[in-house]
Scaffold this active site. Structure first.
Site, PDB file in Angstrom:
ATOM      1  CE  LYS A 277      -3.875  -1.871   2.717  1.00  0.00           C
ATOM      2  NZ  LYS A 277      -4.971  -1.647   1.769  1.00  0.00           N
ATOM      3  NE  ARG A 351     -10.892  -9.764  -2.006  1.00  0.00           N
ATOM      4  CZ  ARG A 351     -11.234  -8.812  -2.871  1.00  0.00           C
ATOM      5  NH1 ARG A 351     -11.626  -9.133  -4.085  1.00  0.00           N
ATOM      6  NH2 ARG A 351     -11.208  -7.548  -2.512  1.00  0.00           N
TER       7      ARG A 351
END
Ligand code: BES
Ligand code: MN
Ligand code: ZN
Length: 500
Positions: A277, A351
Protein backbone atom coordinates in the site's frame (compact mmCIF):
# COMPACT_ATOMS: atom_id res chain seq x y z
CA UNK A 1 -17.27 4.06 35.44
CA UNK A 2 -20.32 2.89 37.32
CA UNK A 3 -23.94 3.38 36.26
CA UNK A 4 -26.54 2.92 38.99
CA UNK A 5 -30.29 3.08 39.26
CA UNK A 6 -32.06 4.72 42.15
CA UNK A 7 -35.69 5.19 42.95
CA UNK A 8 -36.49 8.63 44.27
CA UNK A 9 -36.38 12.32 43.54
CA UNK A 10 -33.70 13.74 41.23
CA UNK A 11 -33.75 17.07 43.07
CA UNK A 12 -32.54 15.49 46.32
CA UNK A 13 -29.40 13.88 44.83
CA UNK A 14 -26.14 14.99 46.42
CA UNK A 15 -23.89 14.72 43.35
CA UNK A 16 -21.69 17.11 41.37
CA UNK A 17 -24.51 17.78 38.89
CA UNK A 18 -28.03 16.62 38.14
CA UNK A 19 -29.30 16.36 34.56
CA UNK A 20 -32.83 17.23 33.50
CA UNK A 21 -34.11 18.03 30.03
CA UNK A 22 -36.27 20.23 27.85
CA UNK A 23 -37.95 19.77 24.48
CA UNK A 24 -37.56 22.59 22.00
CA UNK A 25 -40.21 25.26 22.33
CA UNK A 26 -41.36 24.33 25.84
CA UNK A 27 -41.75 27.41 28.03
CA UNK A 28 -43.12 25.91 31.22
CA UNK A 29 -41.16 22.74 32.01
CA UNK A 30 -43.14 19.79 33.37
CA UNK A 31 -42.26 16.39 34.86
CA UNK A 32 -38.93 16.09 36.64
CA UNK A 33 -37.58 19.26 35.01
CA UNK A 34 -40.61 21.11 36.35
CA UNK A 35 -40.05 19.73 39.84
CA UNK A 36 -36.41 20.85 39.82
CA UNK A 37 -37.52 24.24 38.47
CA UNK A 38 -39.87 24.59 41.44
CA UNK A 39 -37.15 23.62 43.90
CA UNK A 40 -35.03 26.37 42.33
CA UNK A 41 -37.83 28.92 42.73
CA UNK A 42 -38.40 29.05 38.98
CA UNK A 43 -34.76 29.55 37.93
CA UNK A 44 -35.12 27.23 34.90
CA UNK A 45 -38.30 28.95 33.65
CA UNK A 46 -36.61 32.29 34.08
CA UNK A 47 -33.59 31.23 32.01
CA UNK A 48 -36.01 29.95 29.37
CA UNK A 49 -37.88 33.26 29.37
CA UNK A 50 -34.63 35.18 29.01
CA UNK A 51 -33.71 33.04 25.97
CA UNK A 52 -30.84 31.24 27.69
CA UNK A 53 -32.29 27.78 27.20
CA UNK A 54 -34.35 26.79 24.16
CA UNK A 55 -34.24 23.00 24.32
CA UNK A 56 -32.38 22.73 21.00
CA UNK A 57 -30.91 19.32 20.23
CA UNK A 58 -27.28 19.10 21.35
CA UNK A 59 -27.35 22.12 23.66
CA UNK A 60 -26.68 22.20 27.40
CA UNK A 61 -27.53 24.92 29.90
CA UNK A 62 -25.73 25.01 33.23
CA UNK A 63 -27.62 26.48 36.17
CA UNK A 64 -25.95 26.99 39.54
CA UNK A 65 -28.19 26.09 42.46
CA UNK A 66 -26.46 28.38 45.00
CA UNK A 67 -27.43 26.23 47.96
CA UNK A 68 -31.07 25.67 47.01
CA UNK A 69 -30.46 21.97 46.27
CA UNK A 70 -27.99 19.38 47.58
CA UNK A 71 -26.29 19.48 44.14
CA UNK A 72 -24.34 22.60 43.15
CA UNK A 73 -25.34 22.39 39.47
CA UNK A 74 -28.28 21.54 37.26
CA UNK A 75 -27.69 20.72 33.60
CA UNK A 76 -30.64 21.20 31.28
CA UNK A 77 -30.10 19.01 28.21
CA UNK A 78 -31.86 20.10 25.01
CA UNK A 79 -33.86 17.29 23.41
CA UNK A 80 -34.86 19.02 20.17
CA UNK A 81 -38.34 18.66 18.71
CA UNK A 82 -40.58 16.25 20.56
CA UNK A 83 -41.95 14.75 17.33
CA UNK A 84 -38.48 13.66 16.17
CA UNK A 85 -37.40 12.15 19.47
CA UNK A 86 -36.18 8.54 19.30
CA UNK A 87 -34.19 6.04 21.32
CA UNK A 88 -31.22 6.69 18.99
CA UNK A 89 -31.39 10.36 20.00
CA UNK A 90 -31.38 9.32 23.66
CA UNK A 91 -28.21 7.29 23.09
CA UNK A 92 -26.39 10.16 21.41
CA UNK A 93 -27.69 12.62 23.99
CA UNK A 94 -26.32 10.44 26.79
CA UNK A 95 -22.93 10.36 25.08
CA UNK A 96 -22.86 14.14 24.62
CA UNK A 97 -24.05 14.66 28.20
CA UNK A 98 -21.40 12.39 29.67
CA UNK A 99 -18.66 14.32 27.85
CA UNK A 100 -20.23 17.63 28.90
CA UNK A 101 -20.17 16.53 32.54
CA UNK A 102 -16.57 15.36 32.26
CA UNK A 103 -15.54 18.67 30.63
CA UNK A 104 -17.20 20.44 33.54
CA UNK A 105 -15.17 18.35 35.97
CA UNK A 106 -18.06 16.38 37.45
CA UNK A 107 -17.07 13.09 39.04
CA UNK A 108 -20.59 12.11 40.04
CA UNK A 109 -23.89 12.93 38.42
CA UNK A 110 -27.53 11.91 38.41
CA UNK A 111 -29.92 12.01 35.49
CA UNK A 112 -33.53 11.41 34.73
CA UNK A 113 -34.33 8.78 32.08
CA UNK A 114 -34.56 10.96 28.97
CA UNK A 115 -37.41 9.95 26.70
CA UNK A 116 -39.24 7.85 29.27
CA UNK A 117 -41.34 10.70 30.71
CA UNK A 118 -42.97 13.29 28.50
CA UNK A 119 -41.11 11.75 25.53
CA UNK A 120 -43.38 8.70 25.75
CA UNK A 121 -40.71 6.16 24.77
CA UNK A 122 -40.22 2.76 26.42
CA UNK A 123 -38.43 3.31 29.78
CA UNK A 124 -36.30 0.17 29.51
CA UNK A 125 -35.13 1.03 25.99
CA UNK A 126 -34.30 4.58 27.07
CA UNK A 127 -32.39 3.42 30.14
CA UNK A 128 -30.46 0.97 27.98
CA UNK A 129 -29.63 3.71 25.48
CA UNK A 130 -28.42 5.99 28.28
CA UNK A 131 -26.09 3.32 29.64
CA UNK A 132 -24.77 2.47 26.14
CA UNK A 133 -24.37 6.11 25.17
CA UNK A 134 -22.65 7.11 28.38
CA UNK A 135 -20.06 4.35 28.15
CA UNK A 136 -19.50 4.78 24.42
CA UNK A 137 -19.33 8.57 24.66
CA UNK A 138 -16.74 8.64 27.44
CA UNK A 139 -14.43 6.21 25.68
CA UNK A 140 -10.95 7.35 24.80
CA UNK A 141 -7.93 5.31 23.85
CA UNK A 142 -5.25 6.78 26.09
CA UNK A 143 -3.47 3.78 27.53
CA UNK A 144 -0.21 4.67 25.79
CA UNK A 145 -0.26 8.31 26.95
CA UNK A 146 1.07 9.77 30.16
CA UNK A 147 -2.01 10.61 32.27
CA UNK A 148 -2.74 14.35 32.47
CA UNK A 149 -2.56 15.42 36.08
CA UNK A 150 -5.74 17.48 36.14
CA UNK A 151 -7.85 15.06 34.10
CA UNK A 152 -11.20 14.32 35.72
CA UNK A 153 -13.21 11.21 34.90
CA UNK A 154 -16.95 10.93 35.36
CA UNK A 155 -16.92 8.06 37.83
CA UNK A 156 -20.54 7.53 38.64
CA UNK A 157 -23.89 8.23 36.99
CA UNK A 158 -27.19 7.46 38.70
CA UNK A 159 -30.42 7.12 36.77
CA UNK A 160 -33.05 8.37 39.17
CA UNK A 161 -36.54 7.06 38.56
CA UNK A 162 -39.33 8.63 40.57
CA UNK A 163 -41.96 6.06 39.62
CA UNK A 164 -41.39 2.86 41.65
CA UNK A 165 -43.33 0.76 39.12
CA UNK A 166 -40.81 1.70 36.41
CA UNK A 167 -37.60 1.34 38.43
CA UNK A 168 -37.33 -2.37 37.57
CA UNK A 169 -37.53 -1.73 33.82
CA UNK A 170 -34.94 1.01 34.13
CA UNK A 171 -32.66 -1.34 36.07
CA UNK A 172 -32.98 -4.02 33.35
CA UNK A 173 -32.23 -1.48 30.67
CA UNK A 174 -29.17 -0.17 32.44
CA UNK A 175 -27.81 -3.69 32.99
CA UNK A 176 -28.15 -4.57 29.31
CA UNK A 177 -26.87 -1.21 28.15
CA UNK A 178 -23.80 -1.48 30.35
CA UNK A 179 -22.94 -4.91 28.91
CA UNK A 180 -23.37 -3.61 25.36
CA UNK A 181 -21.46 -0.37 25.95
CA UNK A 182 -18.59 -2.26 27.57
CA UNK A 183 -18.52 -4.72 24.67
CA UNK A 184 -18.30 -1.86 22.16
CA UNK A 185 -15.44 -0.35 24.12
CA UNK A 186 -13.68 -3.71 24.29
CA UNK A 187 -13.87 -3.97 20.49
CA UNK A 188 -12.54 -0.40 20.25
CA UNK A 189 -9.65 -1.25 22.57
CA UNK A 190 -8.67 -4.16 20.35
CA UNK A 191 -9.01 -2.24 17.09
CA UNK A 192 -7.21 0.88 18.34
CA UNK A 193 -4.23 -1.08 19.58
CA UNK A 194 -1.27 -0.55 17.25
CA UNK A 195 0.05 -3.47 15.22
CA UNK A 196 3.16 -3.91 17.36
CA UNK A 197 1.06 -4.21 20.51
CA UNK A 198 -1.64 -6.43 19.07
CA UNK A 199 -0.18 -9.25 17.03
CA UNK A 200 -2.24 -12.34 16.19
CA UNK A 201 -0.82 -13.89 19.37
CA UNK A 202 -1.93 -10.88 21.44
CA UNK A 203 -5.38 -10.92 19.87
CA UNK A 204 -5.75 -14.60 20.75
CA UNK A 205 -4.62 -13.93 24.32
CA UNK A 206 -7.11 -11.10 24.73
CA UNK A 207 -9.91 -13.30 23.39
CA UNK A 208 -8.86 -16.10 25.71
CA UNK A 209 -8.75 -13.83 28.77
CA UNK A 210 -12.20 -12.46 27.99
CA UNK A 211 -13.53 -15.98 27.40
CA UNK A 212 -12.41 -17.23 30.79
CA UNK A 213 -13.88 -14.14 32.44
CA UNK A 214 -17.36 -14.67 30.98
CA UNK A 215 -17.31 -18.46 30.69
CA UNK A 216 -16.96 -19.06 26.96
CA UNK A 217 -15.22 -22.07 25.44
CA UNK A 218 -12.07 -20.90 23.69
CA UNK A 219 -9.63 -22.69 21.41
CA UNK A 220 -6.61 -21.12 19.77
CA UNK A 221 -4.98 -23.04 16.93
CA UNK A 222 -1.45 -22.63 15.58
CA UNK A 223 0.18 -22.96 12.21
CA UNK A 224 0.69 -26.78 12.25
CA UNK A 225 -3.06 -27.16 12.83
CA UNK A 226 -3.78 -24.80 9.91
CA UNK A 227 -1.52 -26.96 7.75
CA UNK A 228 -3.42 -30.09 8.82
CA UNK A 229 -6.69 -28.38 7.98
CA UNK A 230 -5.35 -27.40 4.58
CA UNK A 231 -5.88 -23.70 5.15
CA UNK A 232 -3.63 -22.72 2.27
CA UNK A 233 -5.23 -19.33 1.73
CA UNK A 234 -4.79 -18.19 5.33
CA UNK A 235 -1.23 -19.55 5.35
CA UNK A 236 -0.43 -17.74 2.11
CA UNK A 237 -1.28 -14.40 3.76
CA UNK A 238 0.73 -15.28 6.87
CA UNK A 239 3.74 -16.34 4.80
CA UNK A 240 5.32 -12.88 4.64
CA UNK A 241 5.11 -12.25 8.37
CA UNK A 242 7.45 -13.06 11.23
CA UNK A 243 4.44 -13.22 13.53
CA UNK A 244 2.78 -16.62 13.82
CA UNK A 245 -0.86 -16.68 12.66
CA UNK A 246 -3.59 -17.81 15.04
CA UNK A 247 -7.02 -19.27 14.47
CA UNK A 248 -9.33 -18.29 17.31
CA UNK A 249 -12.56 -20.13 18.09
CA UNK A 250 -15.09 -19.15 20.75
CA UNK A 251 -18.22 -21.17 21.54
CA UNK A 252 -21.32 -20.10 23.41
CA UNK A 253 -23.93 -22.68 24.32
CA UNK A 254 -27.21 -20.94 24.96
CA UNK A 255 -29.49 -23.87 24.22
CA UNK A 256 -32.51 -23.21 22.06
CA UNK A 257 -32.93 -24.78 18.68
CA UNK A 258 -30.58 -22.89 16.44
CA UNK A 259 -26.91 -22.26 15.91
CA UNK A 260 -25.36 -19.04 14.68
CA UNK A 261 -21.83 -18.74 13.27
CA UNK A 262 -19.72 -15.57 13.29
CA UNK A 263 -16.54 -15.19 11.25
CA UNK A 264 -14.37 -12.08 11.66
CA UNK A 265 -11.45 -10.78 9.59
CA UNK A 266 -8.43 -10.65 11.87
CA UNK A 267 -5.66 -8.89 9.93
CA UNK A 268 -3.71 -7.29 12.77
CA UNK A 269 -1.86 -5.13 10.26
CA UNK A 270 -2.38 -4.86 6.51
CA UNK A 271 0.63 -3.50 4.63
CA UNK A 272 -0.82 -4.90 1.43
CA UNK A 273 1.98 -7.48 1.23
CA UNK A 274 4.04 -7.54 -1.98
CA UNK A 275 1.29 -5.41 -3.59
CA UNK A 276 2.26 -2.88 -0.93
CA UNK A 277 0.00 0.00 0.00
CA UNK A 278 1.07 3.66 -0.32
CA UNK A 279 2.56 5.14 2.88
CA UNK A 280 -0.09 7.81 3.39
CA UNK A 281 -2.69 6.57 5.83
CA UNK A 282 -1.24 3.09 6.12
CA UNK A 283 -1.28 3.45 9.93
CA UNK A 284 -5.06 2.99 9.77
CA UNK A 285 -4.46 -0.60 8.74
CA UNK A 286 -3.82 -1.45 12.39
CA UNK A 287 -7.62 -1.53 12.46
CA UNK A 288 -7.90 -4.24 9.82
CA UNK A 289 -8.95 -6.66 12.54
CA UNK A 290 -12.07 -4.62 13.37
CA UNK A 291 -14.29 -7.43 12.11
CA UNK A 292 -12.52 -9.85 14.45
CA UNK A 293 -12.74 -7.34 17.30
CA UNK A 294 -16.48 -6.98 16.72
CA UNK A 295 -17.25 -10.69 16.73
CA UNK A 296 -15.00 -11.35 19.74
CA UNK A 297 -16.58 -8.53 21.74
CA UNK A 298 -20.07 -9.57 20.66
CA UNK A 299 -19.38 -13.09 21.96
CA UNK A 300 -18.46 -11.60 25.33
CA UNK A 301 -21.73 -9.67 25.52
CA UNK A 302 -23.70 -12.70 24.33
CA UNK A 303 -22.16 -14.79 27.10
CA UNK A 304 -23.28 -12.20 29.63
CA UNK A 305 -26.78 -11.60 28.24
CA UNK A 306 -27.51 -15.26 27.47
CA UNK A 307 -29.80 -15.47 24.43
CA UNK A 308 -31.25 -18.96 23.84
CA UNK A 309 -29.14 -19.88 20.87
CA UNK A 310 -25.75 -21.51 20.28
CA UNK A 311 -23.09 -19.27 18.78
CA UNK A 312 -19.73 -20.30 17.33
CA UNK A 313 -17.14 -17.70 16.39
CA UNK A 314 -14.07 -18.16 14.21
CA UNK A 315 -11.33 -15.61 13.62
CA UNK A 316 -8.41 -16.25 11.28
CA UNK A 317 -5.73 -13.85 12.51
CA UNK A 318 -2.50 -12.87 10.77
CA UNK A 319 -0.47 -9.92 9.60
CA UNK A 320 -0.26 -9.15 5.89
CA UNK A 321 3.42 -8.31 5.30
CA UNK A 322 5.88 -8.31 2.43
CA UNK A 323 8.88 -10.56 3.07
CA UNK A 324 11.19 -13.08 1.47
CA UNK A 325 8.63 -15.81 1.88
CA UNK A 326 5.60 -13.68 1.06
CA UNK A 327 2.97 -14.69 -1.45
CA UNK A 328 3.54 -13.17 -4.89
CA UNK A 329 1.03 -11.91 -7.44
CA UNK A 330 0.22 -14.83 -9.71
CA UNK A 331 0.64 -17.44 -6.97
CA UNK A 332 -2.12 -20.02 -6.72
CA UNK A 333 -3.29 -21.12 -3.28
CA UNK A 334 -5.47 -24.03 -2.23
CA UNK A 335 -8.12 -23.32 0.37
CA UNK A 336 -9.43 -25.64 3.04
CA UNK A 337 -12.41 -26.59 0.88
CA UNK A 338 -10.08 -27.60 -1.97
CA UNK A 339 -11.03 -24.69 -4.21
CA UNK A 340 -8.06 -22.77 -5.63
CA UNK A 341 -7.52 -19.01 -5.83
CA UNK A 342 -5.09 -17.11 -8.03
CA UNK A 343 -3.66 -14.23 -6.01
CA UNK A 344 -3.63 -11.28 -8.40
CA UNK A 345 -3.17 -8.67 -5.68
CA UNK A 346 -1.77 -9.60 -2.28
CA UNK A 347 -3.62 -6.61 -0.81
CA UNK A 348 -6.90 -8.46 -1.36
CA UNK A 349 -5.94 -10.66 1.59
CA UNK A 350 -9.14 -10.42 3.62
CA UNK A 351 -11.09 -12.64 1.26
CA UNK A 352 -8.23 -15.15 1.32
CA UNK A 353 -8.23 -15.62 5.09
CA UNK A 354 -12.03 -15.52 5.18
CA UNK A 355 -12.26 -18.29 2.58
CA UNK A 356 -10.61 -20.56 5.14
CA UNK A 357 -12.54 -18.98 8.02
CA UNK A 358 -15.80 -19.72 6.24
CA UNK A 359 -14.57 -23.17 5.23
CA UNK A 360 -13.94 -23.96 8.88
CA UNK A 361 -17.28 -22.53 9.97
CA UNK A 362 -19.06 -24.71 7.40
CA UNK A 363 -17.75 -27.78 9.23
CA UNK A 364 -19.51 -26.64 12.43
CA UNK A 365 -22.79 -26.82 10.47
CA UNK A 366 -24.40 -23.66 11.88
CA UNK A 367 -27.90 -22.67 10.77
CA UNK A 368 -26.77 -19.16 9.78
CA UNK A 369 -23.42 -17.52 9.14
CA UNK A 370 -22.47 -13.86 9.46
CA UNK A 371 -19.03 -12.68 8.48
CA UNK A 372 -17.73 -9.25 9.38
CA UNK A 373 -14.76 -7.67 7.67
CA UNK A 374 -13.00 -4.44 6.76
CA UNK A 375 -12.90 -5.95 3.31
CA UNK A 376 -12.88 -3.26 0.62
CA UNK A 377 -12.11 0.42 0.19
CA UNK A 378 -14.84 0.30 -2.45
CA UNK A 379 -17.55 0.01 0.20
CA UNK A 380 -16.82 3.57 1.34
CA UNK A 381 -17.17 4.75 -2.25
CA UNK A 382 -20.62 3.13 -2.31
CA UNK A 383 -21.93 3.95 1.18
CA UNK A 384 -19.50 6.45 2.70
CA UNK A 385 -18.88 6.40 6.42
CA UNK A 386 -22.58 6.09 7.17
CA UNK A 387 -23.57 2.49 6.56
CA UNK A 388 -22.04 -0.97 6.40
CA UNK A 389 -22.51 -2.95 3.23
CA UNK A 390 -24.21 -6.33 3.29
CA UNK A 391 -24.40 -9.13 0.76
CA UNK A 392 -25.58 -12.67 1.12
CA UNK A 393 -27.64 -15.60 -0.08
CA UNK A 394 -30.71 -15.22 2.13
CA UNK A 395 -33.25 -12.40 2.13
CA UNK A 396 -34.71 -13.77 5.36
CA UNK A 397 -31.39 -13.57 7.18
CA UNK A 398 -30.68 -10.11 5.73
CA UNK A 399 -34.06 -8.99 7.07
CA UNK A 400 -33.04 -10.21 10.57
CA UNK A 401 -29.75 -8.33 10.25
CA UNK A 402 -31.69 -5.19 9.31
CA UNK A 403 -33.94 -5.61 12.32
CA UNK A 404 -30.97 -6.09 14.65
CA UNK A 405 -29.15 -3.07 13.20
CA UNK A 406 -32.24 -0.91 13.59
CA UNK A 407 -32.53 -1.94 17.23
CA UNK A 408 -28.87 -1.10 17.74
CA UNK A 409 -29.02 2.22 15.92
CA UNK A 410 -26.41 1.05 13.40
CA UNK A 411 -26.87 1.13 9.62
CA UNK A 412 -26.41 -1.60 7.07
CA UNK A 413 -27.51 -1.72 3.43
CA UNK A 414 -27.54 -4.47 0.86
CA UNK A 415 -25.74 -4.56 -2.49
CA UNK A 416 -26.71 -7.06 -5.20
CA UNK A 417 -24.69 -10.13 -6.20
CA UNK A 418 -25.95 -10.45 -9.77
CA UNK A 419 -24.56 -13.40 -11.76
CA UNK A 420 -23.11 -11.00 -14.32
CA UNK A 421 -20.44 -9.86 -11.85
CA UNK A 422 -19.05 -13.36 -11.60
CA UNK A 423 -17.00 -13.10 -14.78
CA UNK A 424 -14.85 -10.49 -13.05
CA UNK A 425 -13.30 -13.08 -10.74
CA UNK A 426 -12.76 -15.82 -13.36
CA UNK A 427 -9.18 -17.00 -13.52
CA UNK A 428 -7.32 -18.71 -16.36
CA UNK A 429 -5.27 -20.82 -13.99
CA UNK A 430 -7.33 -21.36 -10.82
CA UNK A 431 -10.97 -21.74 -9.77
CA UNK A 432 -11.16 -17.98 -9.20
CA UNK A 433 -8.94 -14.95 -8.74
CA UNK A 434 -8.81 -12.71 -5.72
CA UNK A 435 -9.53 -9.38 -7.41
CA UNK A 436 -12.17 -8.40 -9.89
CA UNK A 437 -11.01 -4.92 -10.85
CA UNK A 438 -12.20 -1.55 -9.63
CA UNK A 439 -15.83 -1.84 -10.72
CA UNK A 440 -18.17 -3.24 -8.09
CA UNK A 441 -15.17 -4.08 -5.92
CA UNK A 442 -17.20 -4.83 -2.79
CA UNK A 443 -19.54 -7.12 -4.71
CA UNK A 444 -16.85 -9.18 -6.43
CA UNK A 445 -15.15 -9.60 -3.02
CA UNK A 446 -18.41 -10.91 -1.57
CA UNK A 447 -18.87 -13.21 -4.56
CA UNK A 448 -15.53 -14.82 -3.83
CA UNK A 449 -16.62 -15.38 -0.23
CA UNK A 450 -19.86 -16.96 -1.45
CA UNK A 451 -17.80 -19.73 -3.04
CA UNK A 452 -16.92 -20.88 0.49
CA UNK A 453 -20.44 -21.03 1.89
CA UNK A 454 -22.75 -23.93 1.00
CA UNK A 455 -26.48 -23.25 1.07
CA UNK A 456 -26.39 -22.17 4.73
CA UNK A 457 -28.08 -18.77 5.02
CA UNK A 458 -25.20 -16.28 5.08
CA UNK A 459 -24.73 -12.54 5.23
CA UNK A 460 -21.39 -10.84 4.67
CA UNK A 461 -20.93 -7.46 6.33
CA UNK A 462 -18.31 -5.13 4.83
CA UNK A 463 -17.55 -2.55 7.50
CA UNK A 464 -14.50 -0.90 5.88
CA UNK A 465 -16.31 2.45 5.63
CA UNK A 466 -17.37 2.68 9.27
CA UNK A 467 -14.47 1.13 11.16
CA UNK A 468 -12.65 4.33 12.14
CA UNK A 469 -13.76 7.92 12.69
CA UNK A 470 -11.77 11.09 13.24
CA UNK A 471 -14.64 13.03 14.75
CA UNK A 472 -16.46 13.12 18.06
CA UNK A 473 -20.23 13.17 17.66
CA UNK A 474 -22.74 11.45 19.91
CA UNK A 475 -21.66 7.88 20.51
CA UNK A 476 -18.92 8.24 17.88
CA UNK A 477 -15.47 9.05 19.24
CA UNK A 478 -12.07 9.32 17.56
CA UNK A 479 -10.57 6.02 16.48
CA UNK A 480 -12.23 2.64 16.22
CA UNK A 481 -16.03 2.74 16.14
CA UNK A 482 -16.86 -0.61 17.74
CA UNK A 483 -19.41 -1.16 14.98
CA UNK A 484 -21.20 -3.61 14.56
CA UNK A 485 -20.88 -5.18 18.01
CA UNK A 486 -24.36 -4.15 19.11
CA UNK A 487 -25.97 -5.30 15.86
CA UNK A 488 -24.40 -8.73 16.28
CA UNK A 489 -25.60 -9.09 19.87
CA UNK A 490 -29.11 -7.98 18.94
CA UNK A 491 -29.02 -10.43 16.04
CA UNK A 492 -28.39 -13.34 18.39
CA UNK A 493 -31.59 -12.37 20.24
CA UNK A 494 -33.56 -11.78 17.03
CA UNK A 495 -32.57 -15.23 15.72
CA UNK A 496 -33.19 -16.91 19.08
CA UNK A 497 -36.73 -15.57 19.12
CA UNK A 498 -37.46 -15.69 15.41
CA UNK A 499 -35.35 -18.25 13.53
CA UNK A 500 -35.67 -18.44 9.73
N1 BES B 1 -8.10 -3.80 4.49
C1 BES B 1 -8.31 -3.38 3.17
C2 BES B 1 -9.62 -2.63 2.97
C3 BES B 1 -9.78 -1.33 3.70
C4 BES B 1 -9.58 -0.14 3.03
C5 BES B 1 -10.18 -1.28 5.00
C6 BES B 1 -9.74 1.04 3.68
C7 BES B 1 -10.35 -0.09 5.66
C8 BES B 1 -10.14 1.07 5.00
C9 BES B 1 -8.31 -4.58 2.23
O1 BES B 1 -7.51 -5.64 2.62
C10 BES B 1 -7.79 -4.11 0.93
O2 BES B 1 -6.66 -3.73 0.87
N2 BES B 1 -8.64 -4.15 -0.09
C11 BES B 1 -8.25 -3.70 -1.40
C12 BES B 1 -8.73 -4.72 -2.39
C13 BES B 1 -8.22 -4.52 -3.77
C14 BES B 1 -6.73 -4.78 -3.82
C15 BES B 1 -8.96 -5.45 -4.70
C16 BES B 1 -8.92 -2.36 -1.65
O3 BES B 1 -10.05 -2.15 -1.22
O4 BES B 1 -8.26 -1.51 -2.24
MN1 MN C 1 -5.52 -5.43 1.99
ZN1 ZN D 1 -7.14 -5.80 4.63
Amino acid sequence: MEIRVEQGDIASQAVDAIVVNLFEGVEAPGGATGAVDKALDGAISQVIKEGGCRGKDGTFTLIHTLGKLPTPRVVVAGLGKQDDFTVDKVRNLAANTARYLRRNRCKTAATITHGAGIGGLDPQACAQAIAEGTLMGLYRFDRHKKPKEDDVELEQLSLVEFDATRAEAVRHGVDRGAVLGEAVNFARDLANEPGNKLTPTDLAERAQAMASEVGLECEVFDQPWMEEQGMGALLSVAAGSQQPPKFIVLRYKGGGSSHLGFVGKGITFDTGGISIKPAAGMEHMKGDMSGAAAVIAAMGAIARLKPEIDVTMAVPATENMPGGNATKPGDVVTTMTGKTIEVINTDAEGRLILSDGLGYMGQSKPDFIIDVATLTGAISIALGDVAMGAMGNSDALYERVQRAAAAAGEKVWQLPMYDEYKDQIKSEVADMKNTGGRNAGSITAAMLLREFVDDTPWVHIDMAGVDIYDKVKGTTVKGASGIPVRTLVHLAFVLANDPL
